[in-house]
Design a protein around this motif. Sequence first.
Motif, PDB file in Angstrom:
ATOM      1  N   ALA A 143      79.487 103.877 -68.300  1.00  0.00           N
ATOM      2  CA  ALA A 143      78.424 103.081 -67.676  1.00  0.00           C
ATOM      3  C   ALA A 143      78.138 101.820 -68.480  1.00  0.00           C
ATOM      4  CB  ALA A 143      77.156 103.924 -67.534  1.00  0.00           C
ATOM      5  N   ARG A 144      78.121 101.938 -69.784  1.00  0.00           N
ATOM      6  CA  ARG A 144      77.832 100.766 -70.625  1.00  0.00           C
ATOM      7  C   ARG A 144      78.941  99.722 -70.522  1.00  0.00           C
ATOM      8  NH1 ARG A 144      73.343 101.276 -73.502  1.00  0.00           N
ATOM      9  NH2 ARG A 144      72.432 103.366 -73.659  1.00  0.00           N
ATOM     10  N   ARG A 145      80.174 100.171 -70.379  1.00  0.00           N
ATOM     11  CA  ARG A 145      81.264  99.215 -70.191  1.00  0.00           C
ATOM     12  C   ARG A 145      81.114  98.481 -68.854  1.00  0.00           C
ATOM     13  NH1 ARG A 145      86.187 100.014 -72.626  1.00  0.00           N
ATOM     14  NH2 ARG A 145      86.623  97.941 -71.775  1.00  0.00           N
ATOM     15  N   LEU A 146      80.792  99.219 -67.799  1.00  0.00           N
ATOM     16  CA  LEU A 146      80.634  98.602 -66.483  1.00  0.00           C
ATOM     17  C   LEU A 146      79.409  97.703 -66.410  1.00  0.00           C
ATOM     18  CD1 LEU A 146      81.532 101.619 -64.166  1.00  0.00           C
ATOM     19  CD2 LEU A 146      82.911  99.575 -64.571  1.00  0.00           C
ATOM     20  N   ALA A 147      78.407  98.010 -67.227  1.00  0.00           N
ATOM     21  CA  ALA A 147      77.188  97.200 -67.201  1.00  0.00           C
ATOM     22  C   ALA A 147      77.443  95.767 -67.663  1.00  0.00           C
ATOM     23  CB  ALA A 147      76.108  97.848 -68.074  1.00  0.00           C
ATOM     24  N   GLU A 148      78.477  95.566 -68.473  1.00  0.00           N
ATOM     25  CA  GLU A 148      78.741  94.224 -68.998  1.00  0.00           C
ATOM     26  C   GLU A 148      79.119  93.243 -67.884  1.00  0.00           C
ATOM     27  OE1 GLU A 148      81.630  94.804 -72.061  1.00  0.00           O
ATOM     28  OE2 GLU A 148      80.297  96.069 -73.274  1.00  0.00           O
ATOM     29  N   PRO A 149      80.133  93.549 -67.045  1.00  0.00           N
ATOM     30  CA  PRO A 149      80.424  92.610 -65.945  1.00  0.00           C
ATOM     31  C   PRO A 149      79.303  92.569 -64.908  1.00  0.00           C
ATOM     32  CG  PRO A 149      81.797  94.563 -65.770  1.00  0.00           C
ATOM     33  CD  PRO A 149      81.146  94.630 -67.106  1.00  0.00           C
ATOM     34  N   LEU A 150      78.576  93.656 -64.743  1.00  0.00           N
ATOM     35  CA  LEU A 150      77.455  93.634 -63.801  1.00  0.00           C
ATOM     36  C   LEU A 150      76.359  92.692 -64.293  1.00  0.00           C
ATOM     37  CD1 LEU A 150      77.212  97.421 -62.848  1.00  0.00           C
ATOM     38  CD2 LEU A 150      78.087  95.551 -61.436  1.00  0.00           C
ATOM     39  N   ASP A 151      76.132  92.671 -65.594  1.00  0.00           N
ATOM     40  CA  ASP A 151      75.155  91.731 -66.145  1.00  0.00           C
ATOM     41  C   ASP A 151      75.645  90.297 -65.975  1.00  0.00           C
ATOM     42  OD1 ASP A 151      72.731  91.076 -67.597  1.00  0.00           O
ATOM     43  OD2 ASP A 151      74.030  90.586 -69.288  1.00  0.00           O
ATOM     44  N   ASN A 153      68.038  93.481 -60.451  1.00  0.00           N
ATOM     45  CA  ASN A 153      68.883  94.664 -60.642  1.00  0.00           C
ATOM     46  C   ASN A 153      69.172  94.881 -62.116  1.00  0.00           C
ATOM     47  OD1 ASN A 153      68.964  94.688 -57.865  1.00  0.00           O
ATOM     48  ND2 ASN A 153      71.183  95.049 -57.743  1.00  0.00           N
ATOM     49  N   ASP A 154      68.953  96.094 -62.566  1.00  0.00           N
ATOM     50  CA  ASP A 154      69.273  96.455 -63.949  1.00  0.00           C
ATOM     51  C   ASP A 154      70.748  96.823 -64.027  1.00  0.00           C
ATOM     52  OD1 ASP A 154      69.704  98.697 -66.086  1.00  0.00           O
ATOM     53  OD2 ASP A 154      67.900  97.637 -66.714  1.00  0.00           O
ATOM     54  N   PRO A 155      71.559  96.121 -64.835  1.00  0.00           N
ATOM     55  CA  PRO A 155      73.009  96.383 -64.861  1.00  0.00           C
ATOM     56  C   PRO A 155      73.367  97.809 -65.261  1.00  0.00           C
ATOM     57  CG  PRO A 155      72.514  94.274 -65.874  1.00  0.00           C
ATOM     58  CD  PRO A 155      71.200  94.947 -65.651  1.00  0.00           C
ATOM     59  N   LEU A 156      72.686  98.364 -66.253  1.00  0.00           N
ATOM     60  CA  LEU A 156      73.039  99.713 -66.697  1.00  0.00           C
ATOM     61  C   LEU A 156      72.663 100.749 -65.644  1.00  0.00           C
ATOM     62  CD1 LEU A 156      74.217 101.532 -68.844  1.00  0.00           C
ATOM     63  CD2 LEU A 156      71.977 101.575 -69.979  1.00  0.00           C
ATOM     64  N   GLY A 209      74.325  84.956 -60.442  1.00  0.00           N
ATOM     65  CA  GLY A 209      73.695  84.960 -59.136  1.00  0.00           C
ATOM     66  C   GLY A 209      74.438  85.779 -58.101  1.00  0.00           C
ATOM     67  N   ASP A 210      75.424  86.574 -58.536  1.00  0.00           N
ATOM     68  CA  ASP A 210      76.191  87.401 -57.607  1.00  0.00           C
ATOM     69  C   ASP A 210      75.481  88.719 -57.285  1.00  0.00           C
ATOM     70  OD1 ASP A 210      78.111  85.449 -57.749  1.00  0.00           O
ATOM     71  OD2 ASP A 210      79.371  86.526 -59.195  1.00  0.00           O
ATOM     72  N   MET A 211      74.454  89.045 -58.068  1.00  0.00           N
ATOM     73  CA  MET A 211      73.617  90.222 -57.844  1.00  0.00           C
ATOM     74  C   MET A 211      72.162  89.800 -57.925  1.00  0.00           C
ATOM     75  SD  MET A 211      75.402  93.247 -60.142  1.00  0.00           S
ATOM     76  CE  MET A 211      73.771  94.009 -60.331  1.00  0.00           C
ATOM     77  N   PRO A 212      71.259  90.520 -57.276  1.00  0.00           N
ATOM     78  CA  PRO A 212      69.836  90.198 -57.400  1.00  0.00           C
ATOM     79  C   PRO A 212      69.390  90.230 -58.858  1.00  0.00           C
ATOM     80  CG  PRO A 212      70.184  91.728 -55.592  1.00  0.00           C
ATOM     81  CD  PRO A 212      71.497  91.615 -56.311  1.00  0.00           C
ATOM     82  N   ASP A 247      90.172  86.152 -65.075  1.00  0.00           N
ATOM     83  CA  ASP A 247      90.329  85.176 -64.000  1.00  0.00           C
ATOM     84  C   ASP A 247      89.670  85.653 -62.708  1.00  0.00           C
ATOM     85  OD1 ASP A 247      92.305  87.210 -64.071  1.00  0.00           O
ATOM     86  OD2 ASP A 247      93.480  86.125 -62.573  1.00  0.00           O
ATOM     87  N   ARG A 248      89.300  86.917 -62.659  1.00  0.00           N
ATOM     88  CA  ARG A 248      88.605  87.470 -61.500  1.00  0.00           C
ATOM     89  C   ARG A 248      87.096  87.370 -61.687  1.00  0.00           C
ATOM     90  NH1 ARG A 248      91.566  91.422 -58.305  1.00  0.00           N
ATOM     91  NH2 ARG A 248      93.716  91.646 -59.055  1.00  0.00           N
ATOM     92  N   ALA A 249      86.361  87.342 -60.588  1.00  0.00           N
ATOM     93  CA  ALA A 249      84.898  87.396 -60.642  1.00  0.00           C
ATOM     94  C   ALA A 249      84.470  88.755 -61.204  1.00  0.00           C
ATOM     95  CB  ALA A 249      84.310  87.188 -59.252  1.00  0.00           C
ATOM     96  N   PRO A 250      83.316  88.829 -61.866  1.00  0.00           N
ATOM     97  CA  PRO A 250      82.916  90.082 -62.518  1.00  0.00           C
ATOM     98  C   PRO A 250      82.840  91.281 -61.572  1.00  0.00           C
ATOM     99  CG  PRO A 250      81.132  88.456 -62.569  1.00  0.00           C
ATOM    100  CD  PRO A 250      82.368  87.742 -62.161  1.00  0.00           C
ATOM    101  N   LEU A 251      82.319  91.090 -60.348  1.00  0.00           N
ATOM    102  CA  LEU A 251      82.238  92.220 -59.420  1.00  0.00           C
ATOM    103  C   LEU A 251      83.620  92.643 -58.949  1.00  0.00           C
ATOM    104  CD1 LEU A 251      79.094  91.361 -57.262  1.00  0.00           C
ATOM    105  CD2 LEU A 251      79.257  92.843 -59.272  1.00  0.00           C
TER     106      LEU A 251
END
Length: 202
Positions: free
Chosen positions: A140-148, A160-163, A154-157, A86-90
């Motif tokens: 890092a790979r787990r965190l890359a998922e919500p970053l992707d 930007n490479d998520p990993l 559109g919340d990140m440029p 229910d939260r935004a990925p970031l």
Amino acid sequence: MTGPSGLPADDSLHITKRRLLDVGLATLLERGYNATGIQDLLVATNVPKGSFYHHFGSKEDFALQVIDRYVAEVHALLDQSLGELDRAPLDRVRLFFERLLALYASQGYLGSLIGILGQELTAVSTAFRRRIEAAFDGIARRLAEPLDEARRRGDMPSENDPLLTATLLIDCWEGAAMRSRLLRSPVPLEAALGAASRGVLT
């Protein structure tokens, strides 16, 4: 349910082994690997030497299993934080680091076990280097998922490479954790989280 160290009280573990791992985590966090003696652990846990070697082949094997337990706790925090859909990925990424900071607080701001042992041992032990490198890579790979997901929203440029971004966040956090250990203070961790929030996590 958690044990004294804050780690999950894994009911599948023999009670003696679990006690050794819990005390071992606290001791390794405080003293590091080379300053931790098996005899100290036996005295602290009231466990006979034979029982220690029943569960662990060597001091190195013991420390590697402590690392595995610690990394399992970090992944449990990832599961809790990244699972709040229910939260935004970031926001989910930020929540993970907030919960990790709370874990460090419960341990007296002694820092990150994998960071501490990485500094001490990876130059001299292939086994530790591989285990710790794999631990950081897995986080890092787990965190890359919500970053992707954030990038696709559109919340990140978009460039930007998520990993790479996840790896940078971890590297900054680990540096702050070392400073936090030195100062026995949350201030470096809070500053790192604040900088990330004003930069990546916005």
